[in-house]
Motif scaffolding. Sequence first.
Motif, mmCIF file in Angstrom:
data_model
loop_
_atom_site.group_PDB
_atom_site.id
_atom_site.type_symbol
_atom_site.label_atom_id
_atom_site.label_comp_id
_atom_site.label_asym_id
_atom_site.label_seq_id
_atom_site.Cartn_x
_atom_site.Cartn_y
_atom_site.Cartn_z
ATOM 1 N N PRO A 205 0.861 -1.228 0.083
ATOM 2 C CA PRO A 205 0.165 -0.011 0.018
ATOM 3 C C PRO A 205 0.679 1.267 0.041
ATOM 4 O O PRO A 205 2.168 1.153 0.612
ATOM 5 C CB PRO A 205 -0.842 0.020 1.438
ATOM 6 C CG PRO A 205 -0.671 -1.494 1.970
ATOM 7 C CD PRO A 205 0.610 -2.161 1.246
ATOM 8 N N ALA A 206 0.363 2.465 -0.561
ATOM 9 C CA ALA A 206 1.226 3.551 -0.830
ATOM 10 C C ALA A 206 0.561 4.925 -0.489
ATOM 11 O O ALA A 206 -0.710 4.999 -0.627
ATOM 12 C CB ALA A 206 1.695 3.614 -2.118
ATOM 13 N N SER A 207 0.965 5.969 0.088
ATOM 14 C CA SER A 207 0.559 7.032 0.553
ATOM 15 C C SER A 207 1.370 8.179 0.095
ATOM 16 O O SER A 207 2.647 8.181 0.392
ATOM 17 C CB SER A 207 0.269 7.003 1.906
ATOM 18 O OG SER A 207 0.037 8.522 2.240
ATOM 19 N N LEU A 208 0.881 9.294 -0.978
ATOM 20 C CA LEU A 208 1.817 10.560 -1.218
ATOM 21 C C LEU A 208 1.133 11.670 -0.669
ATOM 22 O O LEU A 208 2.018 12.687 -0.501
ATOM 23 C CB LEU A 208 2.094 10.240 -2.603
ATOM 24 C CG LEU A 208 2.918 11.419 -3.345
ATOM 25 C CD1 LEU A 208 4.406 11.407 -2.705
ATOM 26 C CD2 LEU A 208 2.975 11.223 -4.811
ATOM 27 N N ALA A 209 -0.305 11.857 -0.863
ATOM 28 C CA ALA A 209 -0.896 13.276 -0.780
ATOM 29 C C ALA A 209 -1.233 13.600 0.558
ATOM 30 O O ALA A 209 -1.858 12.877 1.500
ATOM 31 C CB ALA A 209 -1.971 12.973 -1.599
ATOM 32 N N ASN A 210 -0.587 14.937 0.890
ATOM 33 C CA ASN A 210 -1.136 15.656 2.068
ATOM 34 C C ASN A 210 -2.377 16.234 1.421
ATOM 35 O O ASN A 210 -2.826 16.058 0.616
ATOM 36 C CB ASN A 210 -0.121 16.486 2.452
ATOM 37 C CG ASN A 210 0.470 17.712 1.514
ATOM 38 O OD1 ASN A 210 0.327 17.375 0.206
ATOM 39 N ND2 ASN A 210 0.790 18.961 1.849
ATOM 40 N N SER A 211 -2.737 17.511 2.411
ATOM 41 C CA SER A 211 -3.972 17.906 2.203
ATOM 42 C C SER A 211 -4.089 18.863 0.559
ATOM 43 O O SER A 211 -4.821 18.268 -0.126
ATOM 44 C CB SER A 211 -4.145 19.196 2.972
ATOM 45 O OG SER A 211 -4.128 18.878 4.180
ATOM 46 N N SER A 212 -2.948 19.473 0.379
ATOM 47 C CA SER A 212 -2.946 20.116 -1.199
ATOM 48 C C SER A 212 -2.706 18.984 -2.156
ATOM 49 O O SER A 212 -3.387 19.137 -3.536
ATOM 50 C CB SER A 212 -1.757 21.079 -1.223
ATOM 51 O OG SER A 212 -2.252 22.223 -0.220
ATOM 52 N N GLY A 213 -1.824 18.095 -1.787
ATOM 53 C CA GLY A 213 -1.857 16.950 -2.635
ATOM 54 C C GLY A 213 -3.010 16.107 -3.302
ATOM 55 O O GLY A 213 -3.233 15.834 -4.429
#
Length: 380
Positions: A205-213
């Motif tokens: 599993p993967a995660s990249l986006a913060n709020s603006s992302g």
Amino acid sequence: MAARDDDPARRAGAILTIDLGAIAANWRGLRDAGRADGRPIDCAAVLKADAYGTGAAMVGPRLTAEGCRQFFVAHLDEGIALRAVVPDHPICVLNGLLPGTDGDFVEHRLTPALNHLGQLNAWRAAAQRFNRPLDAIIHIDTGMHRLGFSPDEAQVLANERGRLRGLRLALLMSHLVASEEQANPVNGEQLSRFRNFMRTMPGAPASLANSSGIFLGPDYHFDLLRPGAALYGINPLPGQANPMLPVVSLHARILQTRRIDAFQTVGYGGAWRSARPSRIATIAIGYADGYFRTLIHRTHVYLAGHRVPVIGRISMDLVTIDVTDIPENECQLGATVEVLGRHVTAEDLADHARTNAYEVMTALGRRYARLYVDRPETAS
Ligand SMILES: Cc1ncc(COP(=O)(O)O)c(C=O)c1O
């Protein structure tokens, strides 16, 4: 703002109101933005720095009730405190594994973001010592150059998957450098570096986006969104209309009013001088409460719908405002003025103080009476 007799705000010089329903609605909105392309993406919540000043002990349980199942903090102690109110869901400590703390992580069921090979080795040794598989979150540096596996270390891990033996690869993550600048090419560059690394760890599993992302579009969403700021009402789209609901408002009380002649100074250093006979009100907030000294002569408050300039230096506990043009009956002792809220947003205050809304929020003081509301119009 009225304070009832049984209200903790009755004795307080300043009152911070936090709308948990708005935080919950913001979380739902971000989750749904991530799911817009039909994939069942999860949305975590970043609760570091005491949930950006809003109170992690209150926000954690409220978001858990809303369906949030994964939390991020910065420090181990933040994780331990959050574990007391979020008993059942994964909590990741972004700052990673400091030497000698693996036992604390295991005891409180916290997961460190592993930011380099040394931390990965220490965590694998912990899994052996405690004789159980531990979750591993691998943080890859795709361009921030702050925390995370360097490209060389990432290559070592890609070549030697055995380094993960005894661990369960729970998440690959990276953090965007300039996601609030939608046209900045660094976003695409980081995305492609992240994808390249993901190819070496298929199925993780993967995660990249913060709020603006999240607002950069589905390519950036992967399996888990990781918003902080936008949950608390900070605009993830600078320069555009804020899609988030406002969460905090801050009101300070008038302690005293006085008349002064023309050409008199007010406050330390005599930094402001009256051009006419004036009325000055002193309110109960100061730089010790996160009201920055750099706001001098650059901001205003709202009193009964009137915009009122802040004048003179910001003191530790006091701020002076020029109420010469405000009807006297609206400047009663004990009346409250809006320092932060619908009229003066965190972005406004940040602009006036020459900082960003994140710093305004995380600097919110400890001396306020805190009122938590869960407004029906924002709750589900
Ligand atoms: C690694 C990481 N992920 C997510 C976030 C949340 O970012 P934001 O508050 O911009 O949504 C932060 C905050 O700085 C972070 O450091």
